[in-house]
Structure formats: structure tokens, C-alpha cells
Write a protein that holds these residues in place. Sequence first.
Motif, PDB file in Angstrom:
ATOM      1  N   SER A 189       0.829  -1.210   0.000  1.00 32.45           N
ATOM      2  CA  SER A 189       0.000   0.000   0.000  1.00 32.45           C
ATOM      3  C   SER A 189       0.864   1.260   0.000  1.00 32.45           C
ATOM      4  N   GLN A 190       1.959   1.237   0.762  1.00 30.22           N
ATOM      5  CA  GLN A 190       2.871   2.383   0.763  1.00 30.22           C
ATOM      6  C   GLN A 190       3.520   2.557  -0.608  1.00 30.22           C
ATOM      7  N   ALA A 191       3.870   1.432  -1.244  1.00 31.14           N
ATOM      8  CA  ALA A 191       4.494   1.487  -2.561  1.00 31.14           C
ATOM      9  C   ALA A 191       3.533   2.064  -3.596  1.00 31.14           C
ATOM     10  N   VAL A 192       2.268   1.683  -3.517  1.00 33.74           N
ATOM     11  CA  VAL A 192       1.277   2.198  -4.460  1.00 33.74           C
ATOM     12  C   VAL A 192       1.122   3.707  -4.290  1.00 33.74           C
ATOM     13  N   LEU A 193       1.031   4.181  -3.056  1.00 34.46           N
ATOM     14  CA  LEU A 193       0.902   5.618  -2.810  1.00 34.46           C
ATOM     15  C   LEU A 193       2.132   6.371  -3.320  1.00 34.46           C
ATOM     16  N   TRP A 194       3.309   5.813  -3.067  1.00 32.42           N
ATOM     17  CA  TRP A 194       4.542   6.447  -3.541  1.00 32.42           C
ATOM     18  C   TRP A 194       4.534   6.519  -5.068  1.00 32.42           C
ATOM     19  N   ALA A 195       4.150   5.425  -5.709  1.00 36.43           N
ATOM     20  CA  ALA A 195       4.151   5.373  -7.167  1.00 36.43           C
ATOM     21  C   ALA A 195       3.179   6.381  -7.763  1.00 36.43           C
ATOM     22  N   ILE A 196       2.008   6.506  -7.164  1.00 32.11           N
ATOM     23  CA  ILE A 196       1.020   7.464  -7.663  1.00 32.11           C
ATOM     24  C   ILE A 196       1.556   8.892  -7.567  1.00 32.11           C
ATOM     25  N   ARG A 197       2.252   9.190  -6.463  1.00 33.42           N
ATOM     26  CA  ARG A 197       2.791  10.548  -6.276  1.00 33.42           C
ATOM     27  C   ARG A 197       3.960  10.853  -7.215  1.00 33.42           C
ATOM     28  N   HIS A 198       4.597   9.805  -7.750  1.00 30.17           N
ATOM     29  CA  HIS A 198       5.820  10.016  -8.532  1.00 30.17           C
ATOM     30  C   HIS A 198       5.681   9.611  -9.992  1.00 30.17           C
ATOM     31  N   GLY A 199       4.483   9.717 -10.531  1.00 24.79           N
ATOM     32  CA  GLY A 199       4.305   9.590 -11.974  1.00 24.79           C
ATOM     33  C   GLY A 199       4.234   8.181 -12.519  1.00 24.79           C
ATOM     34  N   PHE A 200       3.848   7.212 -11.703  1.00 24.75           N
ATOM     35  CA  PHE A 200       3.782   5.832 -12.177  1.00 24.75           C
ATOM     36  C   PHE A 200       2.402   5.449 -12.703  1.00 24.75           C
ATOM     37  N   VAL A 201       1.505   6.400 -12.795  1.00 30.83           N
ATOM     38  CA  VAL A 201       0.190   6.126 -13.360  1.00 30.83           C
ATOM     39  C   VAL A 201       0.198   6.609 -14.805  1.00 30.83           C
ATOM     40  N   PRO A 202       0.043   5.695 -15.780  1.00 30.80           N
ATOM     41  CA  PRO A 202       0.085   6.127 -17.177  1.00 30.80           C
ATOM     42  C   PRO A 202      -1.083   7.030 -17.524  1.00 30.80           C
ATOM     43  N   ARG A 203      -0.866   7.924 -18.468  1.00 26.35           N
ATOM     44  CA  ARG A 203      -1.936   8.815 -18.907  1.00 26.35           C
ATOM     45  C   ARG A 203      -1.899   8.931 -20.421  1.00 26.35           C
ATOM     46  N   SER A 204      -3.037   9.273 -20.987  1.00 28.12           N
ATOM     47  CA  SER A 204      -3.131   9.405 -22.440  1.00 28.12           C
ATOM     48  C   SER A 204      -2.354  10.632 -22.898  1.00 28.12           C
ATOM     49  N   ALA A 205      -1.551  10.455 -23.930  1.00 30.05           N
ATOM     50  CA  ALA A 205      -0.778  11.573 -24.479  1.00 30.05           C
ATOM     51  C   ALA A 205      -0.403  11.257 -25.920  1.00 30.05           C
ATOM     52  N   ARG A 206      -0.300  12.302 -26.727  1.00 27.62           N
ATOM     53  CA  ARG A 206       0.111  12.117 -28.115  1.00 27.62           C
ATOM     54  C   ARG A 206       0.911  13.327 -28.573  1.00 27.62           C
ATOM     55  N   THR A 207       2.024  13.057 -29.222  1.00 21.88           N
ATOM     56  CA  THR A 207       2.835  14.117 -29.820  1.00 21.88           C
ATOM     57  C   THR A 207       3.019  13.782 -31.290  1.00 21.88           C
ATOM     58  N   ARG A 208       2.687  14.726 -32.154  1.00 21.68           N
ATOM     59  CA  ARG A 208       2.855  14.514 -33.597  1.00 21.68           C
ATOM     60  C   ARG A 208       3.820  15.536 -34.164  1.00 21.68           C
ATOM     61  N   THR A 209       4.586  15.099 -35.152  1.00 21.27           N
ATOM     62  CA  THR A 209       5.439  16.047 -35.869  1.00 21.27           C
ATOM     63  C   THR A 209       4.767  16.536 -37.137  1.00 21.27           C
ATOM     64  N   LYS A 210       3.672  15.825 -37.544  1.00 27.16           N
ATOM     65  CA  LYS A 210       2.922  16.217 -38.728  1.00 27.16           C
ATOM     66  C   LYS A 210       1.435  16.127 -38.410  1.00 27.16           C
ATOM     67  N   PRO A 211       0.616  16.951 -39.064  1.00 25.46           N
ATOM     68  CA  PRO A 211      -0.823  16.870 -38.813  1.00 25.46           C
ATOM     69  C   PRO A 211      -1.359  15.491 -39.178  1.00 25.46           C
TER      70      PRO A 211
END
Length: 290
Positions: A245-267
Motif C-alpha cells: 500500500s505504501q508502494a502504491v501511494l509512492w508510485a502514484i505521487r511520482h508519476g507511475f500512473v500512465p496517462r493518455s498523451a500524443r505528440t505529432r510532428t505532422k498533422p
Amino acid sequence: MLRTRNLAWKVSRARPGGANAPATGDIVVGASTYGGPMSSLLTGPPSVDSTSTEVVRVAIVNDFEIVAAGLAAMLEPFTDRVEIIEVASLLEVASEVDVVLYDAFSRGRVVGPVEKTVNMTSARVAIYTWNLHEQLVAEGLANGAAGFISKAIAAEDLVTAIEQIHAGRTVVHLPVNAEQEEQATSKGAWPGREFGLTARESEVLALVASGLSNQEIAERIYISINSVKSFIRHAYRKIEVTSRSQAVLWAIRHGFVPRSARTRTKPAPDTATRPATRRPGSSPGWPRNL
């Protein structure tokens, strides 16, 4: 060489139609030497034409934006050979590309979202991974992957593998030993690296944070349950926690939860007029697996 012949047979069986079906392209098996050039140990296909001016269009995919962006940075010096069109996390590839490079961090097998990516794009999909177990590779090729590229090779050899896959060949690298894996996993970026976590420790911790049990983690990334427990112990010590449980809380605070993101160089192309690119016979839904 026995192991190589074994892998050759498994790759052949993984082709649609079985071992006797005509190959859609030559099979290239890469050398297992860390940082060494890719060599042909099977059918001896010709190398990609070094005089070709065609630049391979590539999309990079992983659940974690930092991982995908780190892989894109590795390929930046080779813009004369590969062009990164899109970097996507938890999203379908929206751009027209030649090769999708799927970083296997937290997704060791070609099932679930990885298999969906294979089925939903007309591009060839290569798995960039440090786990090259024969059964894992055979399963992945049977599920439509165009190759398994070792994270133990140098960036220039990675580019060569991408070019080979774009040329219609199936690239499979040989398994690496523990020392080579350690060197391989020192490259790139991942959550928690600044806290001293290795890529493997970070990967396991991310899966702990997502709610998976030790057995589910072992199945997801295709390692033994003892290895999972070992990575968890080492990660706990480094982040100074003593419970899950401590590890899960630490991971959530430090960016271990994936999120949707997209970067394009062309339209992106006009999706209203673009024809569907799902592979023939593939299911539009998510495969029911890990």
C-alpha cells in the motif's frame, strides 16, 4: 546453434498458415552480442540498400509517455533514415506511418492493447524489448508482430532493424544474458529513474501500482514470480517503503500512473475520409487477455 534452429522452427510455425506456408518476407535473426551489428543466421537475406534515400516513418507507442519519449530521443540522431511521426501513450496511432515501434515496458506480450495496435494499423509493428524468450517471440509473431528487437543493441542497429522490417522482413533478435540485459536497461527513460530504480524495478512497481498481483505481473511481462518478488524487494528498499500500500501511494505521487498523451510532428490525416486500416480478419474490440 541448437537454440537458433529451435527459434527458426518456432518462427516458421508462427507464420499464418503454418510452417509450410510461403513466407511474406525473409527472416533475419540478430546477433546476441551487446552493441554488435545485426547478422543473418538463417536465410541470408540481402541487407537494406544503403544507397536508398527513403526515410522510414515511425510511430512510437508505450503506456508511459516518459518511456516513449526516451525511445524517440534515442532515434533523433538518425533523421536521415527514420522520421518519428508520432509518439503515443494509451492512444491508437493516428498518423500514417510505415513502422510502429512498441516499447515493451510494462507490456511484455503481444496480447491486449499490444495486439490491438497490431490489428488496428496497416503499418508493421515491431516490439522493442529485453525479453526474447522463444515462446514469447513465437506467440508475438503468431499474433501479428513483424519482429522482436532487442534493447541490448546499439541505436544505429535499432534503426537498421526498423529498416529491415519496413522492407518486409521479420526481425528476431536472440536472447541476451543477464549482463547484456543490465546494460540494455540502462538506456532510455522510465518513471523513478531519478530515485535509482532500474528499468525492471520501475516496470514491476508500475504494475504493482496498477493493482496487479505478483502472479499477474509475472504473466504480463513474462518473467518468473521469484524475479517479480526480487524486483519488488529492491524497489521497496530504494524508495524506502515497507508495504504494498505504501508502494502504491509512492508510485502514484511520482508519476507511475500512465496517462493518455500524443505528440505529432505532422498533422494527422483527415479521419473522415481516411479508409479503415484494421487488418483483414481482425476484431475491432480489445482482445480478452492481459
